[in-house]
Enzyme design. Sequence first.
Site, short mmCIF file in Angstrom:
data_model
loop_
_atom_site.label_atom_id
_atom_site.label_comp_id
_atom_site.label_asym_id
_atom_site.label_seq_id
_atom_site.Cartn_x
_atom_site.Cartn_y
_atom_site.Cartn_z
CG HIS A 127 -1.82 1.18 1.34
ND1 HIS A 127 -3.12 1.19 0.90
CD2 HIS A 127 -1.58 2.44 1.82
CE1 HIS A 127 -3.65 2.39 1.12
NE2 HIS A 127 -2.73 3.17 1.67
CD GLU A 128 1.56 3.61 3.76
OE1 GLU A 128 1.76 4.70 3.18
OE2 GLU A 128 0.52 3.36 4.42
CG HIS A 137 0.33 6.22 -0.53
ND1 HIS A 137 -0.66 6.99 -1.08
CD2 HIS A 137 -0.25 5.54 0.49
CE1 HIS A 137 -1.80 6.78 -0.40
NE2 HIS A 137 -1.57 5.90 0.54
CD GLU A 157 -5.25 6.35 0.58
OE1 GLU A 157 -5.12 5.12 0.42
OE2 GLU A 157 -4.56 7.00 1.40
ZN ZN Z 1 -3.00 5.24 1.92
#
Ligand code: ZN
Length: 500
Positions: free
Chosen positions: A265-266, A269, A295
């Site tokens: 997830h990170e 980003h 997101e």
């Molecule tokens: Zn996030």
Amino acid sequence: MTVATALAQYNALQSKLSAYNHAMSLIFYDGATTAPKKTADNRAHALSVLSEESYRLTTCEETVSLLEFLDAHREELSQKDRRSVELSLKDIRELQKIPMEEFVAYQELLVKADDVWHDAKENNDFASFCPILEEIFATTVRFATYCAPEMHPYNYCLGKYEDGLTMEQCDAFFAALRQKIVPLIKRITRAQQLDNACLHGHFDVSSQEKFARALMRVMGIDEGRCGLGTTEHPFTTSIGSHRDVRITTNYSEEDFSSSMYSVIHEGGHALYDMNSADDLAYTNLDGGVSMGIHESQSRFYENLLGRSEAFVAHIYPDVVACFPEQMKGYTAQDLYRAVNRVEPSLIRVEADEVTYCLHVMVRYELEKRAVSGELAVRDLPTEWNRLYREYLGVEVPDDTHGVLQDSHWSGGGIGYFPSYALGSAYGAQLLAKMKQSVDVDACLHAGDFAPINDWNREHIWKYGCLIKPGELLESALGEPFDPTYYTDYLEKKYSELYSL
Ligand code: ZN
């Protein structure tokens, strides 16, 4: 003054501000990762000096007249400079509407709120957090009224995280999701449940860190420019520009998939932030354009790619290499089914793909009513628990696992949550579009992220904040946003997994 000299001054100012940001981000990152425990006051001192200086530079008369001069000559500016000036002016004009003392008092309130919330969460003590949370909500409403008196204050809050987003749009979006997701969950609950035993056991931190690094490499993250740290709550931050980005994770020794999916997830980003066009560095156009788009990238890597059958099959040998004992007797297919097990639960960040948006809807409903003055902050726990029962069918045992679980409200992030659900839905539509020109499954099977990353770079990442989020999304998609892509994706994937 000529336009050329004004631009030179403006660029020098932006470069100076990004150096202040560099220092402040590093101090924040240090505090969250490796700084010794008793040094918070020392960092607070440096941070207050730097943020005051940065605020002064941003809002001083000289800066304002420089920006007004450039704005008056906007026709002579490049698209990049015009957009940069427009964003700077917008920020300053908003800041100017908030009295300086109130702005500073609010920053101090948020620093205090973070501590109070941490203790309240640890001790299951909402009462100790309630007064400060009341003040945060009240200030949020007051600032919204200063900045946009013509608007409903909650619409102003939503727009801070996703440009132009309104309650009307959110209501329609969430209703569309609910209509498909609630019956899907009911069908899944009646079906044979997926086993996730292979995720549980004992997984030492050093093996998990080795695995995290392997994940970053597979994703195509340049480890020379992206660090990995350990914190209680995973996050991503740029240090001064997209040329230095840090992600963090949290290792659970009982379940390696917790860190696995926060790294992915990170990492999503980070890829977005790191791939702004290089000439955007040290300007206010560097990095992601909105939280919804951000997101859409993180949840794209985490779920649409990271929980796909093809990716799990590719990463399975790495999992076995890092955790040979624990994975004994489990196949890649077992792992795929385990990481996609659906189960209504209490904690948003650990929720599966299907129930995730219901967690977001609870927060959205409560924020909307609290900002509108229809719900008192002290009644949030009761309403939280009632909505969890209604939406997810789970009983909340205490506020630690309920209303106190997220850090957003203590950080003043009212209006942020819908970005997660919107981002998830943007991602599904982006994937459908990407699949028209990239064989995504073949790439994932081969562990070759380059064609996927190239597509995202070309359509999203390289623009930084050059284009407004709505326009950026629509040009990448080639059509308007449509949440049906997301609900179709969920129905298809989970009907197969659960043989519905
Ligand atoms: Zn996030």
